[in-house]
Every structure is written in structure tokens, then in C-alpha cells.
Design an enzyme around this catalytic site. Structure first.
Site, PDB file in Angstrom:
ATOM      1  N   TYR A 232       0.677  -1.142  -0.004  1.00  0.00           N
ATOM      2  CA  TYR A 232       0.086   0.157  -0.022  1.00  0.00           C
ATOM      3  C   TYR A 232       0.952   1.246  -0.052  1.00  0.00           C
ATOM      4  O   TYR A 232       1.808   1.308   0.836  1.00  0.00           O
ATOM      5  CB  TYR A 232      -0.701   0.303   1.259  1.00  0.00           C
ATOM      6  CG  TYR A 232      -1.717   1.221   1.352  1.00  0.00           C
ATOM      7  CD1 TYR A 232      -2.942   1.483   0.569  1.00  0.00           C
ATOM      8  CD2 TYR A 232      -1.414   2.174   2.391  1.00  0.00           C
ATOM      9  CE1 TYR A 232      -3.563   2.553   0.649  1.00  0.00           C
ATOM     10  CE2 TYR A 232      -2.333   3.249   2.643  1.00  0.00           C
ATOM     11  CZ  TYR A 232      -3.141   3.470   1.631  1.00  0.00           C
ATOM     12  OH  TYR A 232      -4.111   4.424   2.050  1.00  0.00           O
TER      13      TYR A 232
ATOM     14  N   ASP B  31       9.355   2.780  -0.830  1.00  0.00           N
ATOM     15  CA  ASP B  31       8.234   3.309   0.060  1.00  0.00           C
ATOM     16  C   ASP B  31       8.925   3.155   1.536  1.00  0.00           C
ATOM     17  O   ASP B  31       8.475   2.070   1.899  1.00  0.00           O
ATOM     18  CB  ASP B  31       6.814   2.814  -0.317  1.00  0.00           C
ATOM     19  CG  ASP B  31       5.753   3.596   0.603  1.00  0.00           C
ATOM     20  OD1 ASP B  31       6.265   3.945   1.607  1.00  0.00           O
ATOM     21  OD2 ASP B  31       4.630   3.372   0.260  1.00  0.00           O
TER      22      ASP B  31
ATOM     23  N   LYS C 141       5.247   9.220   8.874  1.00  0.00           N
ATOM     24  CA  LYS C 141       5.434   8.589  10.018  1.00  0.00           C
ATOM     25  C   LYS C 141       6.500   9.047  11.088  1.00  0.00           C
ATOM     26  O   LYS C 141       6.281  10.175  11.793  1.00  0.00           O
ATOM     27  CB  LYS C 141       5.238   7.052  10.144  1.00  0.00           C
ATOM     28  CG  LYS C 141       3.792   6.501   9.280  1.00  0.00           C
ATOM     29  CD  LYS C 141       3.763   5.163   9.276  1.00  0.00           C
ATOM     30  CE  LYS C 141       2.630   4.597   8.623  1.00  0.00           C
ATOM     31  NZ  LYS C 141       1.510   4.920   9.001  1.00  0.00           N
TER      32      LYS C 141
END
Length: 427
Positions: free
Chosen positions: A143, A238, A266
Site C-alpha cells: 500500500y 516506500d 510517520k
């Protein structure tokens, strides 16, 4: 008698689609009522009814220092007192850009944005603009945010609801995205053999965290690097989840793989909305105002978010930080695995830095298909039993978990003891 959580969730469903602002929070995968939280401190947080939980979600990864770390809170308060946002350059955003480029050798230039999705979609647009090509490759179960081009056989929330692709994504947009099997070297070689001259970029999680935790095989990432170099495509790692979570040089440091572009989020925001994408100077200078690839954001480099990120990045550079964090995470997974085996429960677990995966299958998975082979009903029973015991794991069998520097030996021992009791009941 209805609980405060139930009452709040009923109200929320009247005004918020599904009652939540991000799908996996809805408990649809595991069943039951979502928990509404009021405050957190260290490794713990408290719900609206005053129930205490040991937290292994950590806001889905950012809280590597734990909840409300005093130094981070102080920096946020100081920054906010000088202004919430300027829409103009600040010294702080320069400082965090310099620090990111210093810590991660693959970054020559970096641009700040507000979310991992924004970073992912911008990196893809940049790769297409730089190469003049349209086709991209992603991997099933990974994702990369809810950009149209990337919501094709995505992980986590999409998997949780049984809809790997999203409605509202035009077929012509999805048609430019090739989806291959994670860790499939032969499949990657075949794709480049047929379409190499059309491929703008390969985007991959070097350690997948959105189909639970699945580690890339070194040969897989090495092959992707070699294929991209050979065919003039860009390799995008990613690291929104793994960035500064699995080590100070992120997953690319563990694997010794140098991408062309990296996506971060994050941890670099320390719990505030902050993300980034960066990489090779020649690629990054295709961005406006220097080049033809447009990207902008009103709150990009927000000074309050940057303050939280800077302090978090300072804290994790303390010598031994990742050694201790990794050991705490290994203690958790080893303890849970041993407890399950003592009671004959089919279970496995693994850890990388401050990330971990729990699986109700004999061995940790290496692909999306193996993830799907896990006993999800067993996970759901385990989740609710642990929740009742005051331990909060991700409410989905398709999500990685997180340990923070605030988790103590006692917290780990308490968690393992609770799991031992749950396993003894035949979950």
C-alpha cells in the site's frame, strides 16, 4: 448497558462515513466497537471509559518514542507559540531537510509534504515527468497511499474489507499500473523483458507493513535495482513505515540498496502530519519551480509538525537507540511465539527494528498469498482476548505492529503473560 465507546461510535456514524476517519479504525475486520481514546503517555493510552492499554499500534508507527514524549511536546509547544503556519520558508524546514539528507545517503534533495499518500503520488508524478513514461510497477499487498494509480491490489485497509482495488479509480488510470507478486524475481524480470522501455518506475515497500509484516528477500530488491538501472526506470522505495523505524539508515541501509527516490513519513513527523519524498538531485530538480513537474502544498513544512519531527529524529540518534528498540521487539515476538508453542497454537512472529508481525500460520509469510493463508479468525479471537486483557494490537490481521522506546521489560512481560493465558484457552 451501552458503553461510552458504543455511544460515541453511534454518534460518529451519523456524521462521519462509517464512524471513522480512516477505514481500519472501524474494527470491521475483527468485529466489535472501536475504542475511543482520550490520552496517551509512554507505552500506554487510556480510552474514554478510563481503561488502560499497552499500545502496540503507536498511531500506526510514528510514535517511536511513545506517547507524549516530554522533549517532543516541549518543542511542539514552543513552535506553536511562535505561529501555527506561515506558508513561507522557515529555518526549521531547512534544518530537517539537511538532517534527512545527512542521515540517508540516497537523499541529495528532499521536499516536505503533509502525508504519506501525498509523498507517494508526488514521487510517481515526478518519476513519470522525469522519464517521460507512463507505466509503473507495484506489488500485490503493498500500500502506497490512496492515490488512484496506486490503489490497485493494495494492502491493509483494502484487504481488510475484501476489496483489493477501490471503486472510483478509472480503468484507464489503473491500466498504467502493473501489479506483480512480492518477492517474485522471475516475475519482475519478465515484466521488464516485455515492457522495460515503457516503465517509469517501480515502487515497493522494502519491508511490507500493509499486508502484515513481510520482509523482502535481498535478491528481490537487488534484482529490482539492477532492472531499473538497465532500463532507465526509477526505483522508488516506500519507507513511510520503515523509515527510521527499522534503523537509522532505514530499510535501504539494512539491505544496502540505493533507490532513486525514497518516500518517508510517520516517524519523521513524530506524530504530527509530516512526510517527504527525495532522492537524486537530477530527478528532484524536475520539480517546480525549477522544472515542469508541479507539486505544491499549503501546509508543506508546517513549523509545528517540523518541530515534532526534528526532535524525534534527534532522539533516535542517541547511540544504542536502535539496538535497544530491536531487542525489546525481539523479546516480544520471541515471547509470544514460545507461549503459543507451549499450548499447541499454530503461530509465528518476526521483528525488524521496532516493527513486528504476528501470524496464525506455521512460518512468517513471504508473499501476499502466504499472508492470505493465515488463520484470520484465530487472529480475531486473539485480538479481542488481548484487548480485554488491556493489550492493544492493530485491529486487523493485515497490519504490522510497533514497539516504542517507551515499552519496558515489564510491559513486554505483561503482554506475553496475557497471551500465555489466551493461548491456554485454545484461541
Amino acid at each position: 448497558m451501552t458503553t461510552s465507546n458504543q455511544q460515541l461510535f453511534e454518534r460518529s456514524q451519523q456524521y462521519i462515513p462509517g464512524g471513522v476517519n480512516s477505514p481500519v479504525r472501524a474494527f470491521k475486520s475483527v468485529g466489535g466497537t472501536p475504542i475511543f481514546f482520550e490520552r496517551g503517555q509512554g507505552a500506554y493510552f487510556w480510552d474514554v471509559e478510563g481503561q488502560t492499554y499497552i499500545d502496540y499500534v503507536g498511531s500506526w508507527g510514528p510514535l517511536i518514542l511513545g506517547h507524549a514524549h516530554p522533549a517532543v511536546v516541549k518543542k511542539v509547544q514552543d513552535a506553536a507559540s511562535h505561529g501555527m503556519s506561515f506558508g513561507a520558508p522557515t529555518r526549521a524546514e531547512l534544518e530537517i531537510a539537511e538532517l534527512l539528507c545527512h542521515l540517508l545517503p540516497s537523499l541529495e534533495q528532499v521536499r516536505l509534504v503533509s502525508s504519506g499518500t501525498e509523498a507517494g503520488m508526488s514521487a510517481i508524478r515526478l518519476a513519470r515527468g522525469y522519464t517521460g513514461r507512463s507505466r509503473i510497477i507495484k506489488f500485490e499487498g503493498c500500500y502506497h497511499g490512496h492515490d488512484d494509480a496506486l490503489l490497485v491490489k493494495a494492502g491493509s485497509g483494502a484487504l481488510t474489507f475484501g476489496h483489493p482495488s477501490s471503486a472510483g479509480v478509472p480503468a484507464e488510470t489503473a491500466g498504467h499500473t502493473m501489479v506483480l507478486d512480492y518477492n517474485d524475481v522471475a516475475g519482475a524480470k519478465q515484466a521488464f523483458s516485455e515492457f522495460g522501455s515503457e516503465i517509469a518506475a517501480v515502487i515497493v515497500e522494502p519491508i511490507a507493513g500493509n499486508m502484515n509484516l513481510v520482509r523482502a528477500e535481498p535478491a528481490f530488491l537487488e534484482t529490482l535495482r539492477a532492472l531499473c538501472t538497465q532500463h532507465g526506470s526509477l526505483l522508488i522505495l516506500d519507507e513511510v513505515m520503515t523509515g527510521f523505524r527499522v534503523g537509522l539508515e532505514c530499510a535501504q541501509g539494512l539491505y544496502q540498496i540505493k533507490p532513486d527516490l525514497t518516500i518517508l513519513g510517520k516517524v519523521i513527523g513524530g506524530g504530527m502530519p509530516l512526510a517527504a519524498f527525495g532522492g537524486r538531485r537530477d530527478v528532484m530538480q524536475c520539480l517546480a519551480p525549477l522544472g515542469p513537474v508541479y507539486q505544491a502544498g499549503t501546509l508543506s513544512g508546517n513549523p509545528v509538525a517540523v518541530a515534532a519531527g526534528l526532535e524525534t529524529l534527534r532522539q533516535i540518534q542517541v547511540p544504542g537507540f536502535f539496538d535497544k528498540l530491536s531487542e525489546q521487539t525481539r523479546q516480544l515476538t520471541a515471547g509470544l511465539t514460545a507461549a503459543a508453542r507451549r499450548h499447541g497454537v499454530t503461530f509465528s512472529a518476526q521483528a525488524v527494528g521496532g516493527m513486528f508481525g504476528l501470524y496464525f500460520r506455521q512460518e512468517p509469510p513471504k508473499s501476499f498469498a502466504e499472508v492470505m493463508d493465515s488463520d484470520r479468525e484465530a487472529f480475531n479471537r486473539f485480538f479481542h482476548a488481548m484487548l480485554k486483557a488491556g493489550v492493544y494490537f492493530a485491529p486487523s490481521a493485515f497490519e504490522a505492529g510497533f514497539v516504542s522506546a517507551a515499552h519496558s521489560d515489564a510491559d513486554i512481560a505483561k503482554t506475553v503473560a496475557a497471551a500465555e493465558h489466551v493461548f491456554s484457552q485454545g484461541v
